[in-house]
Write a protein that holds these residues in place. Structure first.
Motif, mmCIF file in Angstrom:
data_model
loop_
_atom_site.group_PDB
_atom_site.id
_atom_site.type_symbol
_atom_site.label_atom_id
_atom_site.label_comp_id
_atom_site.label_asym_id
_atom_site.label_seq_id
_atom_site.Cartn_x
_atom_site.Cartn_y
_atom_site.Cartn_z
ATOM 1 N N UNK A 90 7.357 -18.089 -10.512
ATOM 2 C CA UNK A 90 6.546 -16.875 -10.565
ATOM 3 C C UNK A 90 5.380 -17.069 -9.604
ATOM 4 N N UNK A 91 5.265 -16.152 -8.656
ATOM 5 C CA UNK A 91 4.195 -16.209 -7.653
ATOM 6 C C UNK A 91 3.273 -15.014 -7.887
ATOM 7 N N UNK A 92 2.012 -15.297 -8.098
ATOM 8 C CA UNK A 92 1.048 -14.211 -8.285
ATOM 9 C C UNK A 92 0.346 -13.941 -6.959
ATOM 10 N N UNK A 93 0.245 -12.674 -6.619
ATOM 11 C CA UNK A 93 -0.445 -12.316 -5.377
ATOM 12 C C UNK A 93 -1.958 -12.219 -5.602
ATOM 13 N N UNK A 94 -2.393 -12.306 -6.866
ATOM 14 C CA UNK A 94 -3.810 -12.251 -7.222
ATOM 15 C C UNK A 94 -4.498 -11.010 -6.653
ATOM 16 N N UNK A 95 -3.769 -9.901 -6.671
ATOM 17 C CA UNK A 95 -4.418 -8.624 -6.387
ATOM 18 C C UNK A 95 -5.335 -8.338 -7.575
ATOM 19 N N UNK A 96 -6.632 -8.109 -7.342
ATOM 20 C CA UNK A 96 -7.516 -7.815 -8.477
ATOM 21 C C UNK A 96 -7.045 -6.540 -9.188
ATOM 22 N N UNK A 97 -7.044 -6.542 -10.508
ATOM 23 C CA UNK A 97 -6.522 -5.389 -11.252
ATOM 24 C C UNK A 97 -7.193 -4.064 -10.931
ATOM 25 N N UNK A 98 -8.449 -4.110 -10.474
ATOM 26 C CA UNK A 98 -9.100 -2.840 -10.156
ATOM 27 C C UNK A 98 -9.122 -2.565 -8.653
ATOM 28 N N UNK A 99 -8.245 -3.208 -7.930
ATOM 29 C CA UNK A 99 -8.169 -3.011 -6.480
ATOM 30 C C UNK A 99 -6.764 -2.606 -6.046
ATOM 31 N N UNK A 100 -6.180 -1.689 -6.811
ATOM 32 C CA UNK A 100 -4.841 -1.222 -6.469
ATOM 33 C C UNK A 100 -4.873 0.105 -5.719
#
Lengths: 402, 252
Positions: A90-100
């Motif tokens: 599992x690779x997380x892109x670490x996109x911040x949850x409020x930056x979509x």
């Protein structure tokens, strides 16, 4: 906000042979800060206190995309003899949850590219693009790094399969005749939305489509009609008294709703649908706002499957990466890659937008079922769905949205 | 505190930076201290090298780092401040001790890990951030030195990758041991608040609460440094899920 996170993998690194067999990789991101906090808590371990929310929001955006854990999925095939398994990451892109939102699209594409580079470097044969990863790349696979022997799938075909199965199951549980229903699809021009339209149009009485881009919606309607599928634009979207492209106003006739829009946060209010509507929220993040108040409706979260052949994480992220009230439930977009890996079919099954047909869905469902991957039990923000019909006023809580 | 470095500056260019000059003064003080520490480290490294080329290389690096310190001091003069330095300041002293530990053990690889991977990641990232927001030649100097520091890394990376290839687990264990010492100290330095008391480099009160006035923040500097560190560890080949855990467990 994090600076350049597109860590381009050096060619010589990609050429190095990976240490262990990696059949699949799952690229995802957390849909809420609460989920991100839980992931970091596992990484910190029980001996370290949980990080405060402000620290998490300061740190997470700076983390370059990377492997978070190893995943192993089992198949029910030949389980008495040799249990078939597929190993992955599992690779997380670490996109911040409020930056979509749209303002972050370039940075987020860079993150997905970097995550894809991790998958390629690890030697993954097939990669599932989960959540916004597929939305960002959907139709733009040329934005991914040079792929060597790795193939990518958006996972949207199996997602559509599980949405459609879920709709059918809910209708059966509620004693609803699908052929008499008016189906509204929010986010209809997306790959998932348009796939649902193709699959369900022959089964429902009437189909209404809603999307932000009305021109694209018109083109979709024309395309569907050329394939013999009848659909209408949800009239409220075009109403002269309403703002154009206002997705909040729908038809009061819609008694079946699929929410498949790519919204940056749960913000859909659905203030005008049939009073006893069945709503499938298949968004990631969820489409429906936690403060939506729609008396009498039944909501369930769609697009989810359950692995019955066994699912393990190392480190143990059970219940953290898959935050559902039932064991081994995973989003369809990720399960597609895992199912294909179990079937040793390393092919880009779902790519682009607009190619999901009932036949492709059936093929993907067959592959998944062969290995014991089925529609997950139905649940919503309040927990597992009761099997009896309820007509009481229901407020959609934020319990599982947080 | 150690005396200011002697710098030959013909004239001081005082820009209109009076309100923020004290902030830049402290930023420069940290940078100068870091460069002087690096110079000390490279000098010590030259004393344990067996290869004459490595000795010359280390001494050259030491000279370059002293040059960086001088350039930072000159920038201070231009804005009308005397930026001090203190290699015996709480955190810098601890970092020096960690490096000295590797010197004592004649652990050349350990020295490279501490200086080139850990300390240089911090320098490259934080200087680059400062370079983006600092005005005029101050910003240009930080940006240039960040780029120069980044160039240092390539040679060390080749050595370290080769070392890792000999025994991956042993190498990764070594990096982790040094991480627990050095990066914990750096994490405390970069924390949003100095919970362990005054750093002994800032000339007055802690500069961190004032960084916003120059479009910086301790959180940004920390984030950028950790990001650079993780990317550098990625380039070494250490698994991302392993280093993620290391960084997630650092103090905040």
């Amino acid at each position: 906000m994090g600076g350049s996170v597109a860590g381009v993998v050096e060619r010589e690194s990609i050429g190095e042979a990976p240490v262990e067999q990696v059949d699949f990789a799952l690229i995802g991101h957390q849909e809420s800060w609460r989920a991100a906090a839980d992931v970091l808590a596992v990484l910190r371990g029980p001996e370290h206190a949980r990080l405060p929310d402000d620290e998490i929001k300061d740190i997470l955006p700076w983390i370059p995309p990377r492997v978070v854990c190893h995943v192993e999925v089992g198949s029910i095939l030949n389980r008495k003899i040799v249990r078939a398994k597929a190993r992955g990451l599992y690779i997380d892109s670490f996109i911040p949850p409020d930056c979509l939102g749209a303002g972050y699209v370039h940075e987020n594409i860079a993150r997905v590219r970097a995550a894809a580079a991790c998958a390629i470097k690890a030697g993954a044969k097939i990669v599932s693009l989960g959540g916004f990863s597929s939305i960002l790349i959907e139709g733009n696979f040329d934005q991914l790094p040079e792929q060597y022997d790795t193939v990518f799938t958006t996972g949207n075909t199996l997602t559509v399969g599980f949405i459609v199965q879920g709709i059918k199951k809910m209708c059966a549980l509620e004693g609803r005749d699908l052929s008499r229903s008016t189906l509204l699809i929010v986010g209809a021009t997306g790959d998932v939305g348009s796939g649902c339209a193709r699959c369900l149009a022959p089964l429902v009485k009437r189909m209404l489509l809603s999307a932000r881009n009305v021109d694209r919606l018109r083109r979709l309607i024309a395309e569907l009609e050329s394939d013999g599928v009848q659909a209408e634009i949800a009239t409220d979207v075009l109403g002269p008294t309403f703002p154009r492209n206002d997705p909040q106003r729908f038809s009061a006739e819609a008694d079946l709703v699929i929410c498949a829009a790519s919204l940056a946060s749960p913000s859909l209010l659905l203030d005008r649908i049939a009073p006893d509507a069945i709503i499938c929220d298949a968004g990631y993040p969820k489409n429906l706002s936690p403060s939506a108040h729609v008396p009498g409706v039944k909501v369930f979260f769609g697009g989810l499957g359950q692995v019955t052949g066994g699912l393990t994480f190392a480190p143990d992220f059970h219940g953290i990466l898959n935050r559902h009230p039932f064991p081994d439930v995973v989003h369809g977009c990720l399960l597609e890659g895992m199912a294909l890996a179990l079937d040793r079919r390393f092919e880009p099954f779902s790519q682009g937008r607009g190619f999901i047909t009932p036949e492709r869905v059936a093929e993907m469902e067959t592959i998944a079922a062969r290995h014991g991957i089925y529609l997950a039990p139905l649940y919503n923000a309040e927990g597992p769905l009761a099997l009896t019909t309820s007509t009481s006023t229901r407020r959609i809580s934020a319990t599982l949205h947080a | 505190m150690e005396p200011l470095i002697a710098v030959n500056c013909s004239t001081s260019e005082c820009t209109s930076l009076s309100p923020t000059a004290p902030i830049w003064q402290d930023v420069l003080a940290q940078a100068i201290t870091g460069e002087l520490l690096a110079a000390m480290n490279y000098t010590s490294l030259s004393e344990i090298c067996d290869d004459p080329d490595e000795v010359a290389d280390a001494l050259e690096h030491a000279q370059i780092e002293r040059g960086h310190a001088a350039r930072f001091a000159a920038e201070g003069h231009k804005i009308g401040v005397e930026a001090s330095n203190n290699v015996d300041g709480k955190h810098w002293k601890r970092l020096r001790e960690a490096f000295q530990g590797c010197i004592t053990e004649r652990d050349f690889i350990g020295c490279l890990i501490v200086q080139e991977i850990m300390l240089e990641s911090f320098a490259v990232a934080s200087y680059a951030r400062v370079g983006r927001v600092a005005p005029g030649s101050l910003g240009q100097t930080f940006a240039r030195i960040a780029a120069e520091e980044e160039e240092h890394v390539d040679h060390a990376m080749a050595i370290l990758r080769a070392e890792r290839a000999l025994d991956t687990q042993r190498f990764d264990d070594k990096v982790h041991r040094l991480h627990l010492d050095v990066m914990t100290t750096l994490a405390k330095m970069l924390a949003k608040e100095c919970k362990d008391g005054h750093c002994e480099v800032c000339h007055g009160n802690c500069v961190k609460p004032s960084l916003f006035e120059v479009s910086l923040s301790a959180a940004q500097l920390r984030g950028a440094s950790l990001q650079q560190y993780l990317k550098t560890l990625d380039m070494l080949g250490i698994p991302g899920e392993v280093t993620l855990g290391w960084v997630a467990q650092l103090p905040v």
